[in-house]
Write a protein that holds these residues in place. Structure first.
Motif, mmCIF file in Angstrom:
data_model
loop_
_atom_site.group_PDB
_atom_site.id
_atom_site.type_symbol
_atom_site.label_atom_id
_atom_site.label_comp_id
_atom_site.label_asym_id
_atom_site.label_seq_id
_atom_site.Cartn_x
_atom_site.Cartn_y
_atom_site.Cartn_z
ATOM 1 N N ASN A 134 -23.997 -1.266 -11.417
ATOM 2 C CA ASN A 134 -22.915 -0.666 -12.328
ATOM 3 C C ASN A 134 -22.449 0.578 -11.437
ATOM 4 O OD1 ASN A 134 -22.245 -2.809 -14.210
ATOM 5 N ND2 ASN A 134 -24.441 -2.697 -14.443
ATOM 6 N N LEU A 185 -19.421 -8.038 -15.906
ATOM 7 C CA LEU A 185 -20.413 -7.836 -16.811
ATOM 8 C C LEU A 185 -19.564 -7.709 -18.401
ATOM 9 C CD1 LEU A 185 -23.231 -6.650 -17.534
ATOM 10 C CD2 LEU A 185 -22.104 -4.339 -17.391
ATOM 11 N N SER A 195 -28.389 -8.077 -20.292
ATOM 12 C CA SER A 195 -29.405 -7.491 -19.564
ATOM 13 C C SER A 195 -28.568 -7.142 -18.076
ATOM 14 C CB SER A 195 -30.606 -8.108 -19.568
ATOM 15 O OG SER A 195 -31.815 -7.388 -18.812
ATOM 16 N N THR A 196 -28.867 -5.822 -17.690
ATOM 17 C CA THR A 196 -28.123 -5.577 -16.341
ATOM 18 C C THR A 196 -28.978 -4.643 -15.690
ATOM 19 O OG1 THR A 196 -26.277 -5.092 -15.330
ATOM 20 C CG2 THR A 196 -26.470 -4.076 -17.573
ATOM 21 N N PHE A 201 -28.216 2.479 -23.221
ATOM 22 C CA PHE A 201 -29.042 1.239 -22.883
ATOM 23 C C PHE A 201 -30.196 1.258 -23.626
ATOM 24 C CE2 PHE A 201 -26.019 2.128 -19.313
ATOM 25 C CZ PHE A 201 -25.637 0.846 -19.067
ATOM 26 N N ALA A 249 -19.351 -3.538 -25.313
ATOM 27 C CA ALA A 249 -20.332 -4.362 -25.813
ATOM 28 C C ALA A 249 -20.673 -4.182 -27.188
ATOM 29 C CB ALA A 249 -21.695 -3.904 -25.039
ATOM 30 N N VAL A 269 -20.545 -10.108 -21.625
ATOM 31 C CA VAL A 269 -20.395 -9.535 -23.096
ATOM 32 C C VAL A 269 -19.702 -10.506 -23.982
ATOM 33 C CG1 VAL A 269 -19.759 -7.523 -24.455
ATOM 34 C CG2 VAL A 269 -21.201 -7.181 -22.422
ATOM 35 N N LEU A 275 -26.170 -3.525 -24.491
ATOM 36 C CA LEU A 275 -26.405 -3.578 -22.942
ATOM 37 C C LEU A 275 -27.948 -3.225 -22.922
ATOM 38 C CD1 LEU A 275 -23.295 -2.468 -21.217
ATOM 39 C CD2 LEU A 275 -24.000 -4.667 -21.607
ATOM 40 N N HIS A 303 -27.728 -9.473 -26.715
ATOM 41 C CA HIS A 303 -28.097 -8.784 -25.716
ATOM 42 C C HIS A 303 -27.454 -9.357 -24.475
ATOM 43 C CE1 HIS A 303 -31.792 -7.863 -28.455
ATOM 44 N NE2 HIS A 303 -30.934 -6.891 -28.162
#
Length: 318
Positions: free
Chosen positions: A79, A94, A110-111, A185, A139, A98, A146, A108
């Motif tokens: 990202n 991403l 996840s990234t 996060f 988000a 979301v 996130l 959630h």
């Protein structure tokens, strides 16, 4: 607490097939992979770019039929990528993850945080406020948090240096407080990434739990050859290296085939009243490469973890 698996290791199966297999093997949750492509560990079990309410209803019915939950939709990419066009593509996908999670009612996504290799770490941390805060806000507006996994992503660097600025407790604190205390996060905690970095996975987990940042747990093990580390050093072998992950002294294994004490780790989670999912992330080369070997590896992991994650005598729904 539920025992789950990340579906990325099952590119041979559709989501329907993965759900049926996982339920039959005793798993209770699916962390659903949602990469744009559908190959290897970049698996697409949700087509988030064309995800409708009808798709969500079908997925919810599928999970209900097999007694499964979805704790997270997962798409891990860089990202903070240095190339503007590539970074914009990553952020678009991403956001689509979301949107799909919000439609599904999944809390959630996840990234990774990632890293721009053309800049210093200090410059990355400064740029993160500009580049990542809009993603966190997007988000939050849709009722989704996130998460950032603590994988170093050393494979993104030609010399094996960390490519994801979420690999240590110091960075967990930074990303958790991005945009304000506790508003950044949350953490996808994977203990397998910590021992080779010299980080105590139990002490690190206790710190993260005290701060209330652990939203999801991935279960992957690590095998360490200390004699080989003495030969190569912590950064791994240099001569004859075939790729960034060919370090020569450590490798990932399924739980029960490595060095981590899962009894102790899961007990720490129980003591903190963690009630989320512990999802097996299968990247074990010994039990991988084919569907048959991969499912054996997943059964090994489930057999090892089930006595800790789901105490003997407890049944689903009890």
């Amino acid at each position: 607490m539920r025992l789950g698996l990340l579906t990325a290791c099952l590119p041979w199966l559709s989501l329907d097939e993965a759900a049926a297999w996982a339920s039959g093997a005793g798993y209770e949750a699916l962390e659903v992979a949602a990469w744009p492509s559908g190959r290897g560990h970049h698996t697409a079990h949700l087509d988030v770019t064309h995800f409708s309410e009808a798709d969500a209803e079908r997925v919810r019915e599928l999970m209900d039929r097999h007694g499964l939950t979805i704790p997270a939709v997962t798409y891990c990419d860089n990202n903070l990528h240095h190339d503007d066009e590539e970074r914009h593509r990553i952020h678009r996908h991403l956001r689509a993850c979301v949107d799909a999670a919000s439609t599904l009612g999944v809390p959630h996504v996840s990234t990774f945080v990632g890293r721009d290799f053309t800049r210093s770490v200090a410059e990355n941390l400064q740029r993160a406020e500009h580049l990542l805060l809009p993603l966190l806000e997007y988000a939050a507006e849709r009722g989704v948090r996130l998460l950032a996994e603590n994988c170093p992503m050393e494979g993104w660097s030609p010399d094996g240096y960390p490519g994801n600025l979420a690999y240590s407790p110091e960075l967990w604190d930074w990303m958790f407080d991005l945009g304000g205390p506790g508003s950044g996060f949350l953490l996808t905690y994977d203990p397998s990434h910590l021992p080779w970095l010299g980080i105590d996975p139990v002490a690190a987990l206790r710190h993260a739990l005290r701060r209330g940042m652990v939203a999801h747990v991935q279960a992957k093990d690590i095998e360490i050859d200390e004699q080989a580390r003495t030969r190569y050093g912590v950064f791994g072998k240099t001569v004859g290296r075939t790729g960034p992950t060919d370090v020569g002294w450590w490798g990932y294994r399924v739980p029960g085939r490595g060095s981590l004490d899962w009894n102790h780790l899961v007990d720490v989670l129980h003591r903190a009243y963690y009630d989320g999912t512990v999802a097996v992330e299968h990247e074990d080369p010994v039990w991988g490469g084919t569907l048959d070997r991969t499912t054996v590896g997943l059964r090994i992991a489930a057999d090892h973890l089930r006595p800790f994650v789901r105490p003997e005598g407890r049944r689903s729904g009890s």
